[in-house]
Design an enzyme around this catalytic site. Structure first.
Site, PDB file in Angstrom:
ATOM      1  CB  SER B 327      58.006  46.612  48.778  1.00  8.92           C
ATOM      2  OG  SER B 327      57.096  47.638  48.463  1.00  8.92           O
ATOM      3  CG  HIS B 370      53.362  47.765  37.881  1.00  9.28           C
ATOM      4  ND1 HIS B 370      52.842  48.260  39.056  1.00  9.28           N
ATOM      5  CD2 HIS B 370      54.671  48.110  37.877  1.00  9.28           C
ATOM      6  CE1 HIS B 370      53.787  48.869  39.747  1.00  9.28           C
ATOM      7  NE2 HIS B 370      54.929  48.805  39.037  1.00  9.28           N
ATOM      8  CB  CYS B 383      53.117  45.275  40.858  1.00  7.06           C
ATOM      9  SG  CYS B 383      51.344  45.504  40.661  1.00  7.06           S
TER      10      CYS B 383
END
Lengths: 379, 647
Positions: B327, B370, B383
């Protein structure tokens, strides 16, 4: 005249023989040997321990052997000549099977703590055998083809065996000594002329054929001959020895750099400095004067031998003495030529000076024979 | 056998004649020899004497003192210290075994080295000195000197030996030196003559190797008298060489020590960089090792312990380790989309927990989804589906191009070994390497830093620095050579729209400082020291459909090698960025749990220039932090610098 016809009553007996020895010759030998000790002391960097002590021991042993051999009547040596020759041949055969390989060549035979080099012994026994042979046959027969072939075989058998070891130097010496003895014994000029002529012809043919359609050898063989004949073409390989030793010699000058001052040999630039190349150290440290003095001593030794031989009326004795003198001459002549860059490097020691037990001992035995012939000469 | 008298006389005359001929030839030959001798020794004497002089005088090289290495504050990192060794010369010793046995009764000798030395003694020339023991203490040395008469051939020698006082802290940065190997020589076209000196040491890895030319210096020379085998007889004169130049690194030794200690025995790496000028303040890789062992010749046992350790202590993970950035890569995907004008930050994407792309279902890390996500929210909560959606819109070429602008997929030029290039995949690349067409699913994976995307901690640090400044900051490790400052790596403006950059920075701020942010638990509360960052958790395995149905196994229940990598990148302070940090904990689990706390500690340590006050930490963490600080204060690098009293 053969020993059977000696007027034996004139020949000295017992300890009285000492008085009849060829003393000048013995002293000359000792003088040369002393130069050897000096040089060995010098090349070892000023110590006796490395080579000089052992060399002195061997020389003393040689001196004793020389006297022992000298005291034994020459007719005894004549009668054992054939046996000695055969024993030497057997020893050479022994080297072939049981010899120790050193520096790529098989020359030594281990006898307890003593290493024997049968090819050294062979030189003397060949001379003895040939001298006995020419004493045995009638001089008239000496030049007949049939009677020439036998000594030629006697020479070529050991030459071939030594060549196989491989020891080119010694086999050339054997060939030269044998040929020389045949010449002294009165074999007709024609044979020598023929051999030399055909030999020269062969060599010429080999070189002439180079590069032509009927070339006799392979290219690499020619190249090996080239470096053998002209080592300077390969200054770091085959030529290294020669380059370094001529430098050493040259740097000696008239009077040399002084005892123990030779940089070339001291600093190990010289290969085999204690054996084959010991003359360079002498020439570097004592210069031209030193070198010529040694050459003079050698010449005197030859001269004393030749006069003794000519004065001796026994055919075996004269041939033997002349043969041994010739052998001695070939030793130092080949060694010096090699060191001075006149001949290819073939591994022949400087007689009585180079370090090495076998050669020294055999040489002293040979001079024992010379002494014996001198003492027991017909009067 | 009676022969007529006349015959005998004739015979004798013949022998005499022939003897005279042969004797004459011999005399002629002797005369020839004499003439040759005269020619060589008298006529050409001068020339040969000169040749003999050249023969015995030899030029010997004197190894120069190697340059030393310092940190940015002048703390020595690599030094030369006089070291005493005991050497033996075979030809002087006589019976080596006997002499060594006597030596052993006087001083303690390392058996393994002794064995190596003894076999070397028999292999090398008899006059060459062979080292029996290195780094001998002064006491032992004096004992040897006193007993010299009983120890023929044994001599004490003094030389310079390389020492790394901070040992394991700098093992991966500095590397180490070692004797020149045949392999080293082969690599060079015209090797410096110095390298031929027996036991001459050159840099093997790290700065020591990469700055070899600077550190080595120039050889001096002495003229010595030698013999044909090269043995030195005496020295005639000498000319000293030029010592190697000193090198100053940008690293702060104190900070480096802290970072290394903070990583502890985890298989992890961390980098902290001045994001304004690119100075690398600490480059840590754990576990580490003691480079001093290599200088002296590492024992087989020590070496195999290092190579068999599954945490790979010898690997410099911070620059040569490459990991899926996870991420932490999302800023690249987002920026690629923003800069291309394909989205606005306010547009939202619905995250139901997964996204169908080309008939395949891609899952978000949060199974229940989410809900509505805009750019800020998606980064803050990390997310995945939001980025899947972007990936399909933007395409891999633009994402990878953006990543490269931020320093991913590029080999940064640092004087360290095996710097990884990483990978920012393109369609061409996949076709070239895998022989297959790029699929949209690959883009989806790449968008969240998975799949083919690979980056090293160094690259992630550079990315964070560029995000913080908007300039193409490049890392710098060498501050100065021989007192001359090297150019810094501040870089030019990258031309990213201020608005977009600000959006990313704000989102990263929220990651750490917003209650819903993934790194909220690793925030700082000192107002002028706020961090902005991004967590990353990268999978090292594929989660199969069955596994997903059965419920994804928790990381803690997996074998270590299959656990996720934990990553974190950040910069701080938010208002006026000074430092960029990247932390990767191999198989550490979640980035927020394993990597972010480390990054926070390192950042604060740098910001406060030492141990930060507890007030910088959230109240509930303070007790734990206090304990941790106390523990770390005691951690010193491993540096076995030998029994030398002078260090």
């Amino acid at each position: 005249m053969s020993y059977l016809e000696y007027t034996v009553k004139h020949v000295p007996t017992g300890p009285r023989k000492v008085l009849y020895l060829n003393w000048p010759l013995a002293l000359l030998l000792a003088a040369v040997a002393c130069i050897g000790f000096l040089m060995l002391y010098s090349v070892a960097g000023g110590t006796m321990d490395r080579w000089a002590n052992r060399q002195m021991m061997i020389f003393s042993l040689g001196l004793v052997s020389m006297f022992v051999v000298a005291f034994v009547p020459i007719w005894f040596w004549r009668s054992v000549a054939g046996v000695a020759y055969i024993v030497s041949i057997l020893l050479l055969l022994g080297v072939e099977f049981a010899g120790e390989v050193r520096k790529g060549a098989q020359r030594w035979i281990e006898l307890g703590s003593f290493r024997l080099q049968p090819s050294e012994l062979m030189k003397v026994t060949l001379i003895m055998a040939l001298a006995a042979y020419y004493d045995w046959i009638s001089p008239k027969k000496a030049s007949r083809p049939l009677w020439v072939i036998l000594p030629v075989i006697m020479i070529l058998v050991p030459v071939y065996m030594v060549l196989r070891q491989p020891d080119l130097g010694t086999s050339i010496l054997l060939l030269a000594v044998g040929g020389g003895l045949m010449f002294l014994a009165g074999v007709h000029w024609g044979y020598f002329t023929a051999v030399i002529a055909s030999g020269t012809g062969l060599v010429l043919a080999v070189f002439q054929s180079r590069g032509t359609a009927w070339q006799l050898l392979q290219d690499y063989q020619y190249r090996r001959i080239d470096t053998f004949l002209d080592p300077s073409s390969d200054p770091l390989g085959a030529g290294y020895h020669i380059t370094q030793s001529t430098i050493a010699l040259g740097s000696g000058g008239w009077t040399g750099r002084g005892f123990m001052q030779g940089t070339q040999s001291r600093l190990n630039f010289l290969p085999e400095k204690q054996t084959d190349f010991i003359f360079t150290t002498l020439a570097e440290e004592f210069g031209f004067i030193g070198g010529v003095s040694l050459l003079l001593l050698y010449t005197l030794i030859i001269l004393f031998c030749v006069t003794s031989a000519i004065a001796n009326r026994d055919r075996f004795s004269s041939l033997l003495i002349l043969g041994i003198a010739l052998n001695f001459f070939l030793y130092f002549a080949v060694n010096m030529s090699m060191v001075m860059g006149l001949a290819p490097v073939v591994g022949v020691p400087l007689p009585l000076v180079s370090y090495g037990g076998s050669a020294m001992l055999v040489l002293m035995l040979a001079f024992g024979l010379v002494q014996s012939a001198h003492v027991h000469r017909p009067r | 056998m009676k022969r007529p008298r006349i015959d005998l006389e004739a015979q004798h005359r013949l022998i005499t004649r022939r003897a005279a001929i042969l004797g004459g030839l011999q005399l002629a030959f002797v005369a020839g020899l004499g003439a040759r001798m005269r020619y060589l020794q008298v006529d050409q004497a001068d020339q040969f004497r000169m040749l003999a002089e050249e023969n015995r005088i030899n030029i010997r090289l004197i190894p120069p003192a190697r340059g030393e290495v310092f940190d940015r504050n002048g703390t020595p990192l690599a030094r030369n210290v006089p070291s005493y060794r005991i050497v033996v010369v075979r030809e002087d010793a006589g019976d080596v075994a006997d002499v060594v046995a006597r030596l052993k009764t006087i001083v303690d000798l390392d058996e393994e080295q002794l064995e190596r030395a003894l076999s070397e003694v028999n292999r090398s020339a008899p006059f060459l000195p062979i080292t029996l023991a290195q780094d001998v203490s002064w006491d032992d040395l004096s004992r040897v000197s006193v007993n010299a008469p009983a120890l023929p051939g044994i001599t004490p020698e003094v030389g310079l030996s390389r020492v790394y006082p901070l040992g394991s802290d700098f093992a991966h940065v500095l590397g180490y030196v070692g004797p020149v190997s045949d392999y080293d020589l082969e690599k060079l076209e015209t090797p410096d003559q110095l390298l031929r000196i027996p036991r001459f040491q050159i840099g093997k890895v790290g700065v020591e190797a990469k700055s070899e030319d600077v550190l080595r210096g120039k050889a001096g020379a002495k003229r010595v008298e030698v013999n044909a085998t090269g043995r030195v007889m005496r020295e005639l004169d000498r000319r000293d060489g030029v010592a190697g130049a000193d090198v100053q690194l940008t690293i702060d030794a104190q900070l480096q020590n802290y970072v290394q200690a903070r990583l502890g025995e985890e298989s992890a790496s961390a980098i902290i960089m001045d994001c304004q000028n690119g100075d690398l303040l600490a480059i840590a890789s754990a576990p580490s090792f003691d480079p001093n062992l290599f200088v002296r010749g590492i024992s087989v046992a020590d070496y195999s312990a290092l190579t068999e350790n599954k945490y790979r202590p010898l690997a410099s993970k911070s620059v040569q380790g490459i990991y899926p950035p996870g991420s932490t890569f999302k800023m690249m995907t987002a920026l690629a989309a923003l800069e291309d004008g394909l989205i606005t930050p306010e547009e939202t994407v619905w995250c139901p927990g997964h996204l169908e792309v080309a008939g395949r279902r891609f899952h978000c890390w949060k199974r229940v989804g989410h809900g509505h996500m805009d750019l800020g929210q998606s980064l803050k909560q990390s997310c995945d589906v939001y980025y899947y959606d972007l990936a399909v819109k933007v395409g891999i070429e633009k994402i990878s191009a953006m990543a490269r602008r931020f320093g991913l997929g590029t080999r940064h030029d640092l004087p360290m070994s095996a710097i990884a290039e990483g990978l920012t995949p393109t369609k061409d690349w996949k076709y070239r390497v895998h022989g297959a067409d790029w699929r949209v699913g690959d883009t989806v994976n790449a968008s969240i830093g998975q799949g083919y995307m690979l980056a090293s901690p160094l690259q992630l640090t550079v990315m964070a620095a560029r995000l913080a400044t908007g300039r193409s900051v490049t890392p710098r490790l060498i501050k100065s050579v021989d007192g001359i400052e090297e150019p810094d790596g501040a870089g030019e403006d990258m031309g990213i729209a201020r608005r977009n950059l600000k959006k990313m920075q704000d989102a990263m701020y929220a990651v750490v400082n917003d209650r819903k942010g993934t790194a909220y638990s690793s925030r700082t509360i000192a107002d002028d020291m706020r961090m902005a960052g991004k967590t990353g958790t990268s999978q090292v395995r594929n989660i199969t459909a069955e596994e997903r149905r059965a419920g994804v196994v928790r990381n803690e229940d997996l074998p270590w090698e299959r656990r996720d990598h934990a990553l974190f990148v950040n910069f701080a302070p938010f208002d006026n960025p000074k430092y960029a940090v990247a932390v990767v904990v191999e198989h550490g689990g979640g980035g927020s749990k394993a990597a972010a706390p480390i990054a926070r500690d390192i950042t604060l340590q740098a910001l406060y220039g030492g141990e930060p006050p507890l007030e910088a930490y959230p109240t509930k963490d303070r007790d734990r932090i206090a304990l941790q600080q106390e523990e770390l204060r005691a951690v010193r690098p491993v540096a076995d610098i030998g029994g030398n009293d002078q260090v």
